[in-house]
Design an enzyme around this catalytic site. Structure first.
Site, PDB file in Angstrom:
ATOM      1  N   ALA A  46       0.798  -1.230   0.000  1.00  0.00           N
ATOM      2  CA  ALA A  46       0.000   0.000   0.000  1.00  0.00           C
ATOM      3  C   ALA A  46       0.839   1.294   0.000  1.00  0.00           C
ATOM      4  O   ALA A  46       0.646   2.155  -0.866  1.00  0.00           O
ATOM      5  CB  ALA A  46      -0.978  -0.038   1.174  1.00  0.00           C
ATOM      6  N   ASP A 233      -4.069  -2.565   3.868  1.00  0.00           N
ATOM      7  CA  ASP A 233      -4.245  -1.798   2.628  1.00  0.00           C
ATOM      8  C   ASP A 233      -5.267  -0.686   2.803  1.00  0.00           C
ATOM      9  O   ASP A 233      -5.241   0.307   2.082  1.00  0.00           O
ATOM     10  CB  ASP A 233      -4.639  -2.728   1.479  1.00  0.00           C
ATOM     11  CG  ASP A 233      -3.420  -3.519   1.044  1.00  0.00           C
ATOM     12  OD1 ASP A 233      -3.129  -4.551   1.666  1.00  0.00           O
ATOM     13  OD2 ASP A 233      -2.721  -3.060   0.113  1.00  0.00           O
TER      14      ASP A 233
HETATM   15  O1  MRU Z   1      -1.143  -7.137  -3.537  1.00  0.00           O
HETATM   16  P1  MRU Z   1      -0.055  -6.505  -2.726  1.00  0.00           P
HETATM   17  O2  MRU Z   1       1.227  -7.254  -2.773  1.00  0.00           O
HETATM   18  O3  MRU Z   1       0.097  -5.044  -3.060  1.00  0.00           O
HETATM   19  O4  MRU Z   1      -0.593  -6.580  -1.236  1.00  0.00           O
HETATM   20  C1  MRU Z   1       0.182  -6.030  -0.216  1.00  0.00           C
HETATM   21  C2  MRU Z   1      -0.388  -6.240   1.131  1.00  0.00           C
HETATM   22  O5  MRU Z   1      -1.470  -6.762   1.293  1.00  0.00           O
HETATM   23  C3  MRU Z   1       0.375  -5.706   2.290  1.00  0.00           C
HETATM   24  O6  MRU Z   1       0.165  -6.494   3.424  1.00  0.00           O
HETATM   25  C4  MRU Z   1      -0.133  -4.283   2.584  1.00  0.00           C
HETATM   26  O7  MRU Z   1      -0.093  -3.493   1.448  1.00  0.00           O
HETATM   27  C5  MRU Z   1       0.637  -3.646   3.674  1.00  0.00           C
HETATM   28  S1  MRU Z   1       2.261  -3.313   3.122  1.00  0.00           S
HETATM   29  C6  MRU Z   1       3.090  -2.350   4.107  1.00  0.00           C
END
Ligand code: MRU
Length: 349
Positions: A46, A233
């Site tokens: 995110a 997210d």
């Molecule tokens: O699909 P992604 O790899 O973007 O998903 C990322 C996540 O779900 C993480 O846990 C979230 O963004 C937190 S990252 C600091």
């Protein structure tokens, strides 16, 4: 290793789809290339998505021909709209674009907009690095002096400006002398845990063990895990939290085994505009990512597959939310409103 590098001349995205087998960069200042990188998860996580989006808009703002202020702002709004829809769940993307657009709207001289937006994008990146560091410091005390910690997906430097969120909490606790072993869920279907978290933890010299997602229950049952920490997210105004698919299941398991379940995220992930988890849009990805992981077919031709990229953990399963401003415990709704009223959470534009 950082996901996003910018030295004032060259903008580089580490292509995370290639990790851990190869380290390759996308060098670009074309916003459409950055949108594509966000969509195919070359840059992901995110906070990192928000930072990449901010640079994308800043670069694009320098390419718009200025005929009048109104026409310029309209063209910028249209590009901002394209960037915002790259991925729907992580609110950091919209938050970053809103910040830049607010700046642009406040300017009379649009010829100065590109350098101003670039400043703002750099600021967002720098602030994220500081926030992640502080999240680690704020959350480390919650972890036990020794034992196991389960984490999900990737929440390290690769997912942020640097340091990470949940990973920052774990790494800071270990730096403080806690004897922790990390159990990293592999995180089907795109394997961010196996490919990215294990890559980062190994490089940091941390005691880390990879488990399949469906091993988490048994690891808890065996008494190997004393806490679960994940990122987020989008955190709704009542604390319901969207994170990588599988997080909700982990929270249910943690509750059953009486293990604390923590969410770690910067305030840029809090969306006071989503009253609860039902308001959070959940990205659905190409079913092929399930039937053909890493390009290898594992299911018969033409089967149906469903691939929500995220799920929502209801607030009652969350022990605490760790932000750069401190640790919030239930009731989340009241405390998030207090934070927001104190100007610690941006309101959606
Ligand atoms: O699909 P992604 O790899 O973007 O998903 C990322 C996540 O779900 C993480 O846990 C979230 O963004 C937190 S990252 C600091």
């Amino acid at each position: 290793m950082r996901a996003i590098e910018w030295d004032g001349k060259e903008f580089k995205l580490l292509d995370q789809t290639k990790l851990p087998r190869s380290v390759e960069y996308i060098i670009t200042d074309d916003y459409r290339v950055i949108i594509n990188a966000i969509q195919r998860l070359a840059v992901r996580g995110a906070p990192a998505i928000g930072i990449a989006a901010a640079f994308a808009l800043a670069f694009a703002s320098g390419r718009i021909e200025i005929s009048s202020r109104d026409a310029y702002v309209k063209a910028l709004e249209q590009i901002a709209g394209e960037i915002v829809t790259a991925r729907p769940t992580a609110v950091n993307l919209r938050w970053a674009i809103d910040r830049l657009m607010k700046r642009a709207h406040a300017m009379d001289d649009v010829s100065a907009v590109p350098s101003s937006l670039l400043d703002e994008a750099e600021k967002i990146r720098e602030e994220d690095i500081q926030m992640c560091r502080q999240i680690g410091i704020n959350g480390a005390a919650l972890l036990p002096d020794s034992g196991g910690v389960i984490t999900h997906c990737n929440t390290g430097a690769l997912a942020t400006g640097d340091h990470g969120t949940a990973q920052s909490v774990i790494v800071t606790a270990i730096e403080q002398g806690k004897k922790l072993r990390v159990y990293a869920d592999e995180t089907r279907p795109l394997l961010q845990g196996a490919r990215l978290t294990m890559f980062e933890l190994q490089a940091l010299g941390i005691d880390a063990t990879l488990i399949t997602d469906n091993a988490a229950a048994f690891v808890m049952k065996q008494g190997k895990a004393q806490a679960v920490v994940t990122g987020a997210d989008r955190i709704a105004a009542n604390g319901d939290t969207a994170n990588k698919i599988g997080t909700y299941g982990l929270a249910v398991l943690a509750k059953h085994h009486d293990i604390p379940f923590y969410i770690a995220a910067p305030s840029s992930t809090i969306d006071m505009g989503s009253p609860d988890g039902t308001a959070i849009p959940i990205e659905e990805r190409d079913p092929k990512e399930v039937t053909h992981p890493l390009g290898t077919q594992i299911a018969p031709d033409n089967v149906n597959a469903y691939s929500p990229a995220f799920d929502v953990t209801p607030n009652e399963l969350i022990t605490a939310i760790i932000t750069e401003h401190g640790v919030i415990t239930p009731p989340f709704k009241e405390k998030l409103i207090t934070m927001s009223t104190a100007g610690k959470v941006d309101q959606p534009v």
